[in-house]
Design a protein around this motif. Structure first.
Motif, PDB file in Angstrom:
ATOM      1  N   ALA A 181      33.628 122.900  42.935  1.00 18.39           N
ATOM      2  CA  ALA A 181      32.652 123.974  42.820  1.00 18.39           C
ATOM      3  C   ALA A 181      32.165 124.462  44.164  1.00 18.39           C
ATOM      4  CB  ALA A 181      31.483 123.501  41.963  1.00 18.39           C
ATOM      5  N   GLY A 182      32.010 125.781  44.261  1.00 15.98           N
ATOM      6  CA  GLY A 182      31.425 126.417  45.437  1.00 15.98           C
ATOM      7  C   GLY A 182      30.597 127.614  44.991  1.00 15.98           C
ATOM      8  N   VAL A 183      29.871 128.218  45.920  1.00 10.43           N
ATOM      9  CA  VAL A 183      29.033 129.362  45.586  1.00 10.43           C
ATOM     10  C   VAL A 183      29.091 130.413  46.691  1.00 10.43           C
ATOM     11  CG1 VAL A 183      27.388 128.072  44.160  1.00 10.43           C
ATOM     12  CG2 VAL A 183      26.966 128.306  46.605  1.00 10.43           C
ATOM     13  N   LYS A 184      28.768 131.625  46.292  1.00  7.36           N
ATOM     14  CA  LYS A 184      28.425 132.698  47.228  1.00  7.36           C
ATOM     15  C   LYS A 184      27.071 133.229  46.765  1.00  7.36           C
ATOM     16  CE  LYS A 184      33.079 134.101  48.611  1.00  7.36           C
ATOM     17  NZ  LYS A 184      34.035 135.221  48.753  1.00  7.36           N
ATOM     18  N   CYS A 185      26.059 133.058  47.611  1.00  4.12           N
ATOM     19  CA  CYS A 185      24.689 133.430  47.247  1.00  4.12           C
ATOM     20  C   CYS A 185      24.338 134.821  47.785  1.00  4.12           C
ATOM     21  CB  CYS A 185      23.708 132.399  47.803  1.00  4.12           C
ATOM     22  SG  CYS A 185      24.001 130.713  47.231  1.00  4.12           S
ATOM     23  N   GLY A 232      31.911 127.231  54.419  1.00  4.85           N
ATOM     24  CA  GLY A 232      31.820 128.649  54.093  1.00  4.85           C
ATOM     25  C   GLY A 232      31.911 129.509  55.339  1.00  4.85           C
ATOM     26  N   LEU A 233      32.081 130.815  55.142  1.00  3.14           N
ATOM     27  CA  LEU A 233      32.144 131.740  56.272  1.00  3.14           C
ATOM     28  C   LEU A 233      30.758 132.111  56.778  1.00  3.14           C
ATOM     29  CD1 LEU A 233      35.021 134.099  55.054  1.00  3.14           C
ATOM     30  CD2 LEU A 233      35.161 132.141  56.625  1.00  3.14           C
ATOM     31  N   SER A 234      29.711 131.790  56.000  1.00  2.00           N
ATOM     32  CA  SER A 234      28.330 132.051  56.399  1.00  2.00           C
ATOM     33  C   SER A 234      27.448 130.970  55.778  1.00  2.00           C
ATOM     34  CB  SER A 234      27.879 133.442  55.945  1.00  2.00           C
ATOM     35  OG  SER A 234      27.752 133.490  54.532  1.00  2.00           O
ATOM     36  N   SER A 235      26.158 131.008  56.126  1.00  2.00           N
ATOM     37  CA  SER A 235      25.228 130.000  55.604  1.00  2.00           C
ATOM     38  C   SER A 235      24.908 130.206  54.131  1.00  2.00           C
ATOM     39  CB  SER A 235      23.920 130.034  56.412  1.00  2.00           C
ATOM     40  OG  SER A 235      23.308 131.312  56.303  1.00  2.00           O
ATOM     41  N   SER A 236      25.345 131.318  53.546  1.00  2.00           N
ATOM     42  CA  SER A 236      25.031 131.630  52.150  1.00  2.00           C
ATOM     43  C   SER A 236      26.201 131.351  51.211  1.00  2.00           C
ATOM     44  CB  SER A 236      24.614 133.099  52.013  1.00  2.00           C
ATOM     45  OG  SER A 236      25.673 133.953  52.416  1.00  2.00           O
TER      46      SER A 236
END
Length: 242
Positions: A238-242, A149-153
């Protein structure tokens, strides 16, 4: 034997330099006091998922428990790393997972949180403790991670099945499922159930047909089928953005 002189890496004392002729009395007979080796393999038992349970450690041919006195998140972190998990969620001290009956191998374990295994942490000694089995330590280990991801979230979701890391099939992946993962990492909720490219190392898809209600603690509590279901052959997972 007399005048025994060992380098230290010999397998037996007979390989050391020595004399068969002696000038000793029995009052000069040699003796030793040996130090027990540190217990090795760890496992979690009596939990409802593979990443949580009562922590047990193997020593001298027998599985035993660890006293929870002085045990905290640092110690849990090290134990989880030693078992191959990416870290710890929490230590369970007041409600251990069931009642053990074997020995208590360790007590007063203190780690900085940077050690790779428990044998590098301070402890009272093998078998030295002031605990009952009601104080056996239990831990919850992290069993998922976000990568690329581009960040830890945000990132591709990878889950651990006890032997290897794998991915989640994109079929039926939605915001409810993604929010369970986000809360598992300490975020409030998911803002997007994202798609990520299949990793180049060709990781196995470990979870398919995932269906979460939304209030589960970890994604492993959601209904799903395992890697035996091979219907999922998409290029994205599957992936997420939190």
């Amino acid at each position: 034997m007399d005048d025994v002189e060992c380098v230290g890496d010999e397998k037996t004392v007979f390989e050391c330099r020595h004399n068969r002729i002696h000038n000793c009395l029995h009052s000069e007979d040699a003796g030793v006091q040996c130090e027990n080796g540190f217990p090795g393999e760890l496992r979690l038992v009596a939990g409802n998922t593979h990443n949580r349970g009562r922590l047990e450690i193997f020593f001298d041919g027998e599985w035993g428990t660890i006293c929870g006195n002085s045990w905290g998140l640092n110690e849990s972190q090290v134990a989880c790393w030693q078992m191959g998990f990416p870290g710890a969620i929490r230590a369970i001290q007041r409600k251990p997972y069931g009642n053990a009956t074997g020995p208590i191998h360790l007590g007063s374990v203190r780690c900085t949180g940077l050690e790779e295994s428990l044998d590098s942490c301070q402890h009272a000694g093998i078998g030295v403790h002031n605990c009952s089995h009601g104080q056996d330590i239990g831990i919850d280990c992290k069993s998922a991670r976000l990568v690329d991801g581009l960040s830890s979230s945000e990132g591709r979701v990878e889950v651990y099945n006890g032997n290897a890391w794998g991915t989640i099939c994109l079929d039926d992946w939605d915001l409810l499922d993604a929010s369970v993962i986000c809360r598992q990492f300490g975020f409030e909720q998911a803002v997007q159930a994202a798609e990520f490219t299949v990793p180049v190392d060709g990781q196995e898809i470990l979870m398919t047909d995932l269906e979460c209600v939304g209030n589960e603690t970890t994604v492993f509590e959601c209904q799903h089928t395992g890697p035996e279901d091979v219907r999922c052959r998409h290029q994205n997972v599957a992936g997420v953005k939190c």
